[in-house]
Enzyme design. Structure first.
Site, PDB file in Angstrom:
ATOM      1  N   HIS A  13       0.893  -1.245   0.087  1.00  0.00           N
ATOM      2  CA  HIS A  13      -0.122  -0.007  -0.134  1.00  0.00           C
ATOM      3  C   HIS A  13       0.820   1.369  -0.303  1.00  0.00           C
ATOM      4  CE1 HIS A  13      -3.225  -2.815   0.929  1.00  0.00           C
ATOM      5  NE2 HIS A  13      -4.031  -1.835   0.511  1.00  0.00           N
ATOM      6  N   GLY A  14       2.068   1.201   0.692  1.00  0.00           N
ATOM      7  CA  GLY A  14       2.897   2.385   0.565  1.00  0.00           C
ATOM      8  C   GLY A  14       4.222   2.206   1.222  1.00  0.00           C
TER       9      GLY A  14
END
Lengths: 315, 393
Positions: free
Chosen positions: B246-247
């Site tokens: 996701h990041g």
């Protein structure tokens, strides 16, 4: 795609257009009927109250939330109104001022802020707050179109005028209040303990500000701002209105150069302007504030008294 | 192998290089060294996480002999860059999408009706519900140090619905648009907050990602075939990497870690039969699962690790004073549109209807009436749009 499917697609598209057009107009008309009877709630009720009294009052306050919450017009005159609106800036005020009756003697007190005047990105977007009257008032429609702040879909979907306002309209229709009639538009801020705590936290934290970055170094007035100011001045000069501009106090505001440059520019244009940003410089009690730019009802009371003196002096 | 290295290499450089360089520099600082700034000025290509996973699934399926490679280069690139799902998924498998691209499409009325309804519901979820709620969430999470426990709990609760309606709304628009063009995607969300366990939650939340992680990571690591300890390790690794997907931040890794830990605990409780003893109070699984998800969203939403820790600390201080509501109109609108969203989801849940198939139940005229009503509701209640949350991934 065969002919039958194409016919189906066209049929559905037409149905959607026709039915949504009819539903939209029905909703718009119902909301018009209801909202015309609403005189409480800021976005619709306050505007309705203004349109009702604008021709008879002798003193009117215009501007943003810092006009709305900071100036009690009753202190200055019993026959007055404060149409300050949260988020409103000069484009919004300019339209409303130009709706005033011709030739009637009235005092116009307009709150302005150098931060927007010197902001090259200011585009008059605040005028969109008048969108609820877009399909009903040709002057408002013309001004919104002039700044291209209408939603292009609004020509088809009129109910867009009431975007974000329906719940407020219904609530104020079912539970009407006469605060705007009683308090003449003024909305004092009674600071809650939670708000006081948040503001105290911010002050205690003592954020270090890069003054130059915070205040900016552009001292050229934005074109849209200049045009609006010039429209307001021309209208007031031609229609027997006394125009007074002012900037409301801010808590520990560092941009003194910006304000000085702004004052000089306005005075060059022959405008009467009072910079009150440092009004509480010698009395920094937190009880006068809700946050760094909005006064509590106690602060507003003090400022309104001072404004009364200023207006009497100007007269 | 070349494909894996190329795809993962690009993802690593664009998305994770700066994160690992900064973490390395921080570690060196702690050890007393002063290395030069190793970070690069990189712009993250839009949707890279999504199309990298899509390309990887194609390569791995072919390696596993589960799918025949396509001989048509245009079909392949259409599969990778198919516009409805290019920037934020759903992550479609080649086995589902490529054959549809290679075959000629035919117009189906039922698909058209389903697509139209799903697009409009998606729009409503995104620009009415998610964006309205987002105003309050952004205010509180903009500076959590200013607010008390109650306020942060309310903001986190609202964020849970903001991200759900934001992302599921995007997926609805993508799936609906694809259907109008004659392509059928898999379902990506299925009312995930109505889940009795976190395992069930992951079968309903961002399904295209969770099944991707299961099939290409968890199972590749050995899944649950190599003993209970290895299963826990695999679960944890899968969720940690899922978080990192996701990041590139510690917040997402912790978010994945929370999910990995709770999934492992659930597996343990199920394996040892402890869960069976609580069958009578099984309904408690719904609020417990929701609370775990809520807690993990704090790390997902907070700007950085410091803000997340502060928010968690404040929540568990239980300073349950009067909450800060902000603009009363915005809060009232948030509650109103959220109620519409939840009632609609409850309707789908109780009637066991998939949103993907809802449109097929109506005739053409009814579709037009429903569309007109939804359009009017959107006109009356939409909020000024923010970007889709998942565009950043």
């Amino acid at each position: 795609m065969n002919k039958e499917n194409l016919k189906y697609l066209v049929k559905i598209a037409l149905f959607v257009l026709v039915i949504s057009f009819v539903v939209d107009k029905a909703v718009f008309l119902v909301l018009n009927k209801i909202s015309d009877k609403v005189y409480s709630g800021q976005s619709i009720g306050k505007l309705n109250q203004y349109l009702k009294v604008k021709d008879s009052v002798d003193f009117i306050v215009y501007g943003s939330s810092r006009a709305n919450h900071n100036i009690d017009p009753r202190v200055v005159s019993k026959n007055s109104f404060n149409i300050g609106m949260d988020g409103a800036k000069i484009a919004y005020s300019s339209v409303l001022i130009q709706l005033l009756p011709e030739h009637k003697s009235q005092t116009v007190l307009l709150h302005i802020d150098p931060n927007y005047a010197f902001n090259p990105k200011y585009d008059g977007g605040d005028i969109a707050a008048l969108v609820s009257k877009y399909n009903r008032d040709k002057d408002i429609k013309r001004e919104i179109d002039k700044l291209s702040k209408n939603n292009s879909l609004q020509k088809f979907f009129w109910s867009l005028s009431y975007n974000g306002k329906v719940l407020g309209i219904l609530k104020n229709y079912l539970e009407p209040k006469d605060d705007y009639a009683k308090q003449l538009g003024y909305e004092p801020i009674m600071v809650t303990s939670m708000q006081r705590e948040i503001f105290k936290n911010i002050i205690d934290r003592g954020d270090v500000i890069d003054v130059e970055a915070f205040c900016g170094t552009n001292y050229t007035m934005n074109d849209i701002y200049t045009k609006a100011l010039s429209d307001i001045k021309s209208f007031c000069d031609a229609n027997n209105k006394k125009l007074i501009l002012f900037t409301s106090p801010k808590y520990e505001y560092p941009c003194t150069i910006v304000n000085a440059k702004f004052k000089a520019l306005l005075e060059d244009k022959g405008l009467v302007y009072y910079d009150l940003v440092d009004f509480f410089k010698d009395d920094k009690q937190l009880k006068y504030w809700k946050d760094k730019t909005h006064l509590s009802h106690l602060g507003a009371e003090k400022l309104s008294q001072a404004m009364k003196v200023i207006i009497e002096k100007t007269n | 192998m070349v494909s894996l290295i190329a795809n993962l290499g690009m993802l690593s450089v664009f998305k994770y290089y700066n994160f690992f360089a900064e973490s390395f520099t921080d570690l060196m600082h702690i050890l007393g060294w002063q290395p030069n700034d190793l970070t690069l000025n990189i712009i993250l290509p839009v949707g890279i996480s999504f199309y990298t996973f899509q390309t990887l699934s194609y390569t791995i399926d072919i390696y596993r002999k589960e799918f025949e490679p396509t001989k048509d280069l245009i079909s392949f690139f259409t599969y990778i860059a198919f516009f409805p799902q290019l920037v934020a998924g759903p992550i479609e498998r080649a086995s589902n999408l490529l054959p549809q691209i290679e075959k000629p499409r035919v117009f189906k009325k039922t698909w058209f009706n389903e697509g139209v309804i799903q697009i409009l519901v998606g729009l409503f979820r995104k620009i009415v519900i998610a964006d309205t709620i987002g105003a309050y969430v952004d205010l509180v999470y903009g500076d959590v140090s200013l607010y008390n426990s109650t306020t942060i709990i309310i903001a986190t609760f609202l964020y849970a619905f903001q991200i759900y309606y934001d992302f599921s709304g995007y997926s609805d628009i993508a799936i609906g648009t694809a259907k109008l063009l004659g392509f059928k995607f898999h379902q990506n969300f299925n009312i995930p907050y109505f889940s009795k366990s976190l395992t069930e939650f992951w079968r309903k939340w961002h399904m295209s990602l969770s099944y991707w992680l299961r099939d290409y990571l968890y199972i590749s690591l050995g899944g649950n075939r190599k003993g209970i300890k290895i299963t826990y390790r695999n679960l944890m690794l899968t969720m940690l990497l899922g978080g990192l997907w996701h990041g590139s931040s510690w917040n997402f890794i912790i978010w994945g870690g929370i999910h990995g830990t709770v999934l492992s605990i659930e597996k343990y409780l199920k394996a040892t039969g402890i869960l069976n003893k609580f069958k009578r109070v099984g309904f408690l699984g719904y609020p417990i699962t929701f609370c775990v998800v809520l807690l993990s969203w704090v790390f997902f939403r907070a700007q950085d690790l410091h803000s997340a820790s502060l928010a968690i600390t404040k929540i568990f201080q239980f300073n349950l004073g009067v909450p800060y509501i902000g603009d009363l109109n915005v809060m009232a609108s948030s509650i109103f549109v959220l109620a519409i969203g939840i009632i609609f989801d409850l309707y789908l849940f109780n009637k066991k209807i998939d949103l993907e198939e809802l449109g097929s139940k109506f005739s053409g005229v009814k579709i037009a009436v429903i569309a007109a009503v939804i359009i009017t509701l959107i006109n009356l209640f939409y909020s000024s749009s923010n970007n889709f949350i998942y565009f950043q991934f």
